[in-house]
Design an enzyme around this catalytic site. Structure first.
Site, PDB file in Angstrom:
ATOM      1  N   GLU A  15      -2.651   3.589  -0.945  1.00 47.38           N
ATOM      2  CA  GLU A  15      -1.818   2.457  -1.582  1.00 47.38           C
ATOM      3  C   GLU A  15      -2.651   1.500  -2.544  1.00 47.38           C
ATOM      4  O   GLU A  15      -1.851   1.088  -3.452  1.00 47.38           O
ATOM      5  CB  GLU A  15      -1.130   1.562  -0.484  1.00 47.38           C
ATOM      6  CG  GLU A  15      -0.180   2.397   0.442  1.00 47.38           C
ATOM      7  CD  GLU A  15       0.700   3.265  -0.287  1.00 47.38           C
ATOM      8  OE1 GLU A  15       1.067   2.850  -1.419  1.00 47.38           O
ATOM      9  OE2 GLU A  15       1.174   4.289   0.128  1.00 47.38           O
ATOM     10  N   HIS A  24      -2.588   2.871  -5.841  1.00 49.40           N
ATOM     11  CA  HIS A  24      -1.182   2.769  -6.464  1.00 49.40           C
ATOM     12  C   HIS A  24      -1.392   1.371  -7.169  1.00 49.40           C
ATOM     13  O   HIS A  24      -0.925   1.069  -8.260  1.00 49.40           O
ATOM     14  CB  HIS A  24      -0.143   2.775  -5.621  1.00 49.40           C
ATOM     15  CG  HIS A  24       0.297   4.263  -5.276  1.00 49.40           C
ATOM     16  ND1 HIS A  24       0.734   5.104  -6.367  1.00 49.40           N
ATOM     17  CD2 HIS A  24       0.742   4.695  -4.144  1.00 49.40           C
ATOM     18  CE1 HIS A  24       0.915   6.598  -5.491  1.00 49.40           C
ATOM     19  NE2 HIS A  24       1.041   6.042  -4.187  1.00 49.40           N
TER      20      HIS A  24
HETATM   21 ZN   LIG Z   1       1.551   7.517  -2.668  1.00 49.73          ZN
END
Ligand SMILES: [Zn+2]
Length: 724
Positions: free
Chosen positions: A513, A516
């Site tokens: 994450e 991202h």
């Molecule tokens: Zn992902």
């Protein structure tokens, strides 16, 4: 303009594990009441619509109440439509500035409000926000139709597109124009009236079919239970799971000393792993595998066959050979042929490895004195036995080395060494929940880069999984705007003096994450529509998956994985076991994933009229064609393949592997130099993370790596090279 699409799809939400269902693309055309009355009183004092007088312009979470959302969203829709009307009313000939850039600015208020709303409704919802989400969905889709099926607006965009070569546009402007134009075309703007009407009918039927598919699946999943009354049948199931199963039996009204198991993965998987009772394992395994395929009222076969037919028809309306051709033309892969080419390359070594794994399981089963061949319901059970025998790795013993703030600091430290970023806690910023942390992120030169929120712990108000979203995306059009990003997780909350100790897999999710988040924070483009994670589904997991590589490196583990009480770094013995077992059971994992990817594509490469007959037969034929062994079934069989029949992944389930080819090959660039090579990192930042969706994915990759990706690093990672 693309951010309108984003809005309706819940605003730049990027998911980990990505088990989450998103909406059928372009199918949410339910008829809605188009009268939107602005309630003046609710607007005037609404903090969502006021100027955000906060540090860095973060949302004023401390002032926002649940009842502010609906009126603010409706006002946002009203303003958006008014702004679009103004663009169309412009008597001047259409230009890039008065149409494309004007559209880019339109909807600003709605974007601001809806990003906050959808983020909160995922991470900290209640009955009120869930009701608002339900009410606003058809209103947003009516707005979407009003914009994308508007002939006059499309005529302006099209006029500019027709003269694009003579307009002297920058590369990014050209991209904005072509992506916007494509967005209109793919929504049906170019169709004649009759086709538009048929398109709306198809979208509407697909929306209700996909809803029905999901409801049937929920019924089938909830209805099943396996009640165990002999403690011996639980085998060495860990104590906390035994307690959970006892609780589940009580909850289901069983007044006995017994344990109930369900078809939810956290319940069925441990049972399949630990129970020595083959008959019971078979029962629950078949209960899981036959969902939606029981020839009862909740059977999904007819529904999915109809959906496949409708999608093929829609693709033909749009001028494509099949639904897969339609979907993939907007993805990095571009065509189904290229996806099949990738799958076919990995399939052979994967199935060969799975056969090898099966032989090891058979040996273990023979040693147990069972006179039969390994079946589907034996796989997980004997896999765990082989794992223990080979590696003696106890996953639970690792937890003390993965205290959540240590893992977080590990991710931050990797970003510091790669890109020079630094992080400072900002306890003064408003948050949507007290558990949420806020950080100011600085670039290497000390300048402000972004705000990063991290919301760690599971609670009832949060949906499952882990994901990232952007409360504000980076852009430079009309002034520099820095990003505001959130990461969300479902880790166990601290209890008393014991901090949150997460699993090795959770630590990997944290890095994922955070990847991202880096994609969002390091974005450096002009237009918001092209920034950060606004990339195709088969590319978006690349920047996130690549970060997982650093997490598992011994050098990085030694940096952050320290015992929460003693501060001792993780022992070498554990690191050795982690490294040694990394490729274990990869044949099974790869084969079950790929079987589902093939199934998805086989359904969606059919041309109109797509008549598949009996989906059960169709699936069997598809699996025979690739030579799937019968001990393994697709990760999702047709009757419960929610990703493609009640989510947004139709023709896109392959995307995880496509992204993995990129991430494995990209990480290789660091392995070839050094783990923290600043030059390679700078290239990765410049050509991948900074670019968002402003150039086609393959162009970005080639700019970074100097060539197209090779599949070898993926095969090696999964233990599928010849030398293994
Ligand atoms: Zn992902």
């Amino acid at each position: 303009m693309k951010h309108f699409l984003g809005l309706i799809m819940a605003s730049g939400l990027v998911l980990a594990g990505c088990e989450q269902a998103t909406q059928e693309p372009g199918s949410e055309a339910t008829e809605a009441d188009s009268e939107i009355a602005a309630d003046d009183v609710a607007i005037a004092g609404n903090p969502l619509l006021a100027e955000w007088d906060t540090p860095f312009g973060v949302p004023p979470f401390d002032l926002i109440e649940d009842e502010h959302y609906l009126p603010a969203l409706r006002e946002g829709i009203r303003r958006t439509l008014a702004e679009v009307d103004e663009i169309m009313a412009n008597p001047d000939a259409a230009t890039f500035a008065n149409t494309l850039e004007a559209l880019e600015t339109a909807g600003g208020d709605l974007s601001r409000v809806s990003r906050v709303f959808f983020a909160v409704n995922s991470a900290h919802s209640n009955d009120s926000t869930r009701e608002t989400a339900k009410v606003i969905a058809p209103e947003l889709s009516a707005m979407r139709d009003a914009i994308f099926l508007n002939e006059d607006l499309f005529a302006r965009v099209n006029a500019i597109y027709e003269q694009r070569e003579s307009l002297d546009l920058s590369a990014e402007q050209m991209r904005l124009l072509s992506e916007s134009h494509k967005g209109f075309i793919r929504s049906g703007a170019n169709l004649d009236e009759k086709s538009k009407e048929r398109l709306k009918e198809i979208n509407s039927e697909l929306a209700s079919s996909s809803q029905q598919f999901g409801e049937n699946l929920l019924d089938e999943t909830n209805e099943f239970e396996l009640l165990v009354s002999d403690r011996a049948d639980l085998g060495r199931l860990p104590g906390n799971l035994v307690a959970l199963a006892a609780e589940e039996a009580k909850r289901r009204g069983h007044d006995c000393e017994c344990w109930a198991f369900t078809l939810q993965r956290p319940s069925i998987n441990p049972f399949l792993e630990y129970s020595p009772n083959r008959e019971l394992r078979e029962q629950i395994y078949l209960g899981y595998a036959m969902r939606g395929d029981n020839d009862n009222a909740a059977d999904n076969k007819e529904i999915l066959a109809r959906m496949v037919a409708l999608r093929a028809e829609r693709a033909q309306l749009m001028g494509y050979a099949s639904h897969a051709h339609f979907v993939l033309s907007d993805n990095m892969a571009e065509t189904p042929e290229r996806v099949y080419a990738l799958l076919d390359q990995v399939w052979k070594p994967a199935i060969a490895l799975a056969r090898k794994e099966r032989a090891a399981l058979q040996e273990m089963m023979d040693a147990d004195g069972i006179d039969d061949r390994v079946r589907g319901w034996d796989w997980r059970h004997y896999t765990e036995k082989v794992r223990k025998a080979r590696y003696e790795l106890d996953q639970e013993a690792l937890r003390p080395y993965f205290e959540v703030t240590a893992v977080r600091d590990g991710a931050f430290a990797v970003a510091t060494r790669l890109f020079g970023l630094t992080f400072a806690a900002r306890d003064d910023l408003p948050t949507w929940h007290p558990d949420q942390e806020a950080f100011e992120v600085f670039d290497a030169d000390g300048s402000h880069l972004a705000i990063l929120y991290m919301d760690w712990f599971a609670r009832e108000s949060k949906r499952g999984g882990a994901w990232m979203n952007a409360l504000r995306s980076q852009q430079k059009f009309g002034g520099d705007v820095s990003p505001i990003i959130t990461n969300n997780f479902n880790f166990p909350a601290p209890i008393g003096d014991t901090p949150s100790l997460i699993s090795y897999g959770d630590a990997s999710t944290t890095f994922h994450e955070f990847g991202h988040a880096l994609n969002g924070m390091l974005s450096d483009v002009t237009y918001e529509s092209l920034s950060g994670t606004s990339t195709p589904r088969d590319f978006v997991e690349f920047p996130s998956q690549v970060m997982e590589n650093w997490m598992g490196e011994p050098e990085v583990l030694r940096m952050f994985a320290k015992h929460y009480e003693t501060g001792e770094p993780i022992p070498q013995e554990f690191i050795d076991k982690i490294v040694a077992s990394a490729k274990f059971n990869q044949g099974f994992a790869t084969v079950e994933y790929m079987a589902a990817s093939y199934l998805d594509l086989n359904y969606h490469t059919l041309s109109h009229p797509a008549e598949i007959g009996d989906p059960r037969e169709f699936e069997i034929a598809a699996m025979e064609a690739i030579g799937l062994i019968e001990e393994i079934i697709p990760r999702y069989r047709s009757g419960y393949f929610a990703h493609i029949f009640s989510g947004g992944y139709s023709s896109g389930y392959y995307g995880y592997m496509w992204s993995e080819v990129l991430d494995a090959d990209a990480f290789q660039a660091f392995k070839e130099t050094s783990l923290f090579d600043r030059e390679t990192a700078a290239k990765f930042r410049k050509h991948i993370l900074a670019k968002g969706g402003s150039e086609p994915g393959m162009d970005l990759y080639v700019a970074f790596r100097g060539r197209e990706p090779s599949i070898e690093p993926l095969l090696e990672r999964r233990g599928m090279t010849d030398s293994e």
